[in-house]
Write a protein that holds these residues in place. Structure first.
Motif, PDB file in Angstrom:
ATOM      1  N   TYR A 359       0.833  -1.203   0.000  1.00  0.00           N
ATOM      2  CA  TYR A 359       0.000   0.000   0.000  1.00  0.00           C
ATOM      3  C   TYR A 359       0.872   1.260   0.000  1.00  0.00           C
ATOM      4  O   TYR A 359       0.634   2.202  -0.756  1.00  0.00           O
ATOM      5  N   GLU A 360       1.898   1.248   0.853  1.00  0.00           N
ATOM      6  CA  GLU A 360       2.763   2.419   0.948  1.00  0.00           C
ATOM      7  C   GLU A 360       3.517   2.656  -0.351  1.00  0.00           C
ATOM      8  O   GLU A 360       3.730   3.810  -0.764  1.00  0.00           O
ATOM      9  N   GLU A 361       3.914   1.566  -1.022  1.00  0.00           N
ATOM     10  CA  GLU A 361       4.650   1.709  -2.278  1.00  0.00           C
ATOM     11  C   GLU A 361       3.764   2.261  -3.387  1.00  0.00           C
ATOM     12  O   GLU A 361       4.186   3.092  -4.196  1.00  0.00           O
ATOM     13  N   VAL A 362       2.523   1.819  -3.425  1.00  0.00           N
ATOM     14  CA  VAL A 362       1.617   2.239  -4.490  1.00  0.00           C
ATOM     15  C   VAL A 362       0.991   3.602  -4.201  1.00  0.00           C
ATOM     16  O   VAL A 362       0.904   4.467  -5.083  1.00  0.00           O
ATOM     17  N   MET A 363       0.556   3.806  -2.952  1.00  0.00           N
ATOM     18  CA  MET A 363      -0.203   5.010  -2.619  1.00  0.00           C
ATOM     19  C   MET A 363       0.668   6.131  -2.047  1.00  0.00           C
ATOM     20  O   MET A 363       0.187   7.255  -1.872  1.00  0.00           O
ATOM     21  N   HIS A 364       1.925   5.800  -1.730  1.00  0.00           N
ATOM     22  CA  HIS A 364       2.825   6.795  -1.124  1.00  0.00           C
ATOM     23  C   HIS A 364       2.212   7.398   0.149  1.00  0.00           C
ATOM     24  O   HIS A 364       2.311   8.596   0.402  1.00  0.00           O
ATOM     25  N   ASP A 365       1.588   6.523   0.906  1.00  0.00           N
ATOM     26  CA  ASP A 365       0.957   6.941   2.155  1.00  0.00           C
ATOM     27  C   ASP A 365       0.887   5.729   3.075  1.00  0.00           C
ATOM     28  O   ASP A 365       1.046   4.598   2.628  1.00  0.00           O
ATOM     29  N   LYS A 366       0.646   5.962   4.347  1.00  0.00           N
ATOM     30  CA  LYS A 366       0.563   4.869   5.301  1.00  0.00           C
ATOM     31  C   LYS A 366      -0.889   4.500   5.587  1.00  0.00           C
ATOM     32  O   LYS A 366      -1.777   5.362   5.526  1.00  0.00           O
ATOM     33  N   LEU A 367      -1.116   3.244   5.873  1.00  0.00           N
ATOM     34  CA  LEU A 367      -2.448   2.807   6.280  1.00  0.00           C
ATOM     35  C   LEU A 367      -2.777   3.373   7.652  1.00  0.00           C
ATOM     36  O   LEU A 367      -1.917   3.418   8.546  1.00  0.00           O
ATOM     37  N   ASN A 368      -4.025   3.799   7.833  1.00  0.00           N
ATOM     38  CA  ASN A 368      -4.427   4.258   9.161  1.00  0.00           C
ATOM     39  C   ASN A 368      -4.907   3.077   9.996  1.00  0.00           C
ATOM     40  O   ASN A 368      -5.029   1.949   9.508  1.00  0.00           O
ATOM     41  N   GLN A 369      -5.188   3.330  11.272  1.00  0.00           N
ATOM     42  CA  GLN A 369      -5.550   2.252  12.190  1.00  0.00           C
ATOM     43  C   GLN A 369      -6.819   1.540  11.748  1.00  0.00           C
ATOM     44  O   GLN A 369      -6.926   0.306  11.823  1.00  0.00           O
ATOM     45  N   ASN A 370      -7.805   2.276  11.259  1.00  0.00           N
ATOM     46  CA  ASN A 370      -9.054   1.674  10.815  1.00  0.00           C
ATOM     47  C   ASN A 370      -8.821   0.739   9.634  1.00  0.00           C
ATOM     48  O   ASN A 370      -9.375  -0.364   9.569  1.00  0.00           O
TER      49      ASN A 370
END
Length: 388
Positions: A359-370
């Motif tokens: 997810y981080e590689e594709v979206m350039h963002d971190k997953l949130n807790q939810n």
């Protein structure tokens, strides 16, 4: 008290497309005879009674006949739990009338804290569950960070069970998990794989130190037992080629004021599972195959070391060996070995971590807790479907 410890019956299981029900029935009959000969006081049945959550009718009828023979005909109390292959709701149906005949079957966490007093022994029964189930039971918010792993869960569950201990009595636990200790730290899993989904990796054997004996199910060989008093009985028959060289059996466990003693009682299979890894020419050579009992005496799993251009290969082998559960070819086997190797290299990386990194590689963002909670619950659901 004297108990017979068995587990992982997996009634309804097939090897390839080959039904193992006849062998399972023969193994059960021997188990019942051992129980009679050894004059046991009760049966400890540690999970995976069925092979799937919704078993076929033939499996349901077969298991019911077995349990009736033990409990009603032989008048033996049974202390059982559901395993990861069982459907708890379906397996637990009718438990009220069964308990009237001393057939105690636990399928829910809440039941683990109500021991059965049997002679001078308190018997606790803990069915298979995952951390999400425990968080729901203890009403813990998913974002609290509590009880994330099965070790976290078991520490609290065992503490709560210990609150129910009656001083001066022996304490036995029947359960179904992957438990690790000094005696099995180098043990290679043969039949059941562990998973880090939802924190389900192995439980430290020291969690169970206050129990006199822990009757485990889940791993299919007695050699997987993590300690002297925390043991796997293994499965009654061989379920795959990795178990082909193993000995199956049950434990007879004596528990009294002096301590715990257990002895291994081997089972003698109606048909043994024999693994042959040879070239086709060797397999059809009379000097080779005549060393084996064939034509119904044994069940064969064949791994070819070559790829012969023979149109009726299976027929030729069946004519010689009789019952063949599976035939594996080298190219397919090599591909499977490559996959297994890659999985082995990644086994310490959880599925959650792999998804998070992707997810981080594709979206350039971190997953949130939810999002992480949704992923965890989805993976747990998928793991249950695969098991079922």
């Amino acid at each position: 008290m004297r108990f017979l410890h068995t587990a992982d019956w997996h009634i309804g299981k097939e090897l390839g497309a080959y039904s193992l029900l006849a062998q399972q029935t023969a193994a059960f009959n021997e188990i019942m005879q051992i129980a009679r000969d050894e004059k046991v006081d009760a049966i400890l049945l540690a999970g995976d009674l069925y092979d799937r959550a919704i078993p076929p009718t033939t499996a349901v009828n077969a298991l019911e006949d077995m349990l009736k023979a033990l409990n009603l005909t032989s008048e033996l109390p049974i202390f059982a739990v559901s395993g990861n292959h069982d459907g708890p709701a379906r397996l637990g149906a009718g438990k009220e009338w069964r308990e009237a005949n001393q057939f105690y079957l636990r399928t829910e966490l809440a039941e683990a804290f109500v021991p059965i007093e049997f002679g001078n022994t308190q018997i606790f029964m803990l069915p298979f569950l995952d951390p999400l189930d425990a968080r729901i039971y203890y009403e813990i918010e998913n974002d609290s960070g509590e009880m994330r792993t099965i070790n976290d869960v078991m520490t609290r569950v065992v503490a709560d069970m210990k609150n129910e201990f009656t001083p001066g009595m022996q304490h036995v636990l029947v359960s179904h998990y992957y438990v690790t200790g000094s005696r099995n730290e180098d043990y290679t899993l043969t039949s059941e794989t562990t998973s880090s989904v939802g924190g389900l990796k192995g439980i430290d054997v020291n969690v169970f130190n206050d129990f006199d004996y822990v009757a485990l199910g889940h791993l299919h060989l007695k050699q997987a037992s993590p300690s002297k008093n925390v043991q796997y009985s293994g499965s009654p028959i061989k379920f795959n080629t990795k178990e082909a060289q193993s000995e199956k059996g049950v434990f007879i466990v004596d528990i009294d004021d002096t301590g715990v003693n257990s002895k291994w009682m081997p089972l003698h299979p109606d048909k043994d599972l024999i693994l042959l890894t040879e070239s086709f020419e060797t397999l059809i050579d009379a000097d080779f195959y005549q060393q084996y009992e064939r034509n119904g005496a044994n069940l064969f799993s064949i791994q070819l070391t070559d790829q012969p251009q023979v149109s009726d290969l299976r027929k030729q082998l069946v004519d010689i060996y009789g019952e063949i559960a599976e035939i594996q070819f080298p190219k397919i086997q090599m591909e499977m070995n490559d996959v297994a190797k890659r999985l082995k290299e990644q086994e310490e990386v959880s599925n959650q971590t792999l998804i998070q990194e992707f997810y981080e590689e594709v979206m350039h963002d971190k997953l949130n807790q939810n999002q992480m909670e949704i992923i965890e619950q989805t993976l747990i659901g998928l793991s249950r479907e695969v098991t079922d």
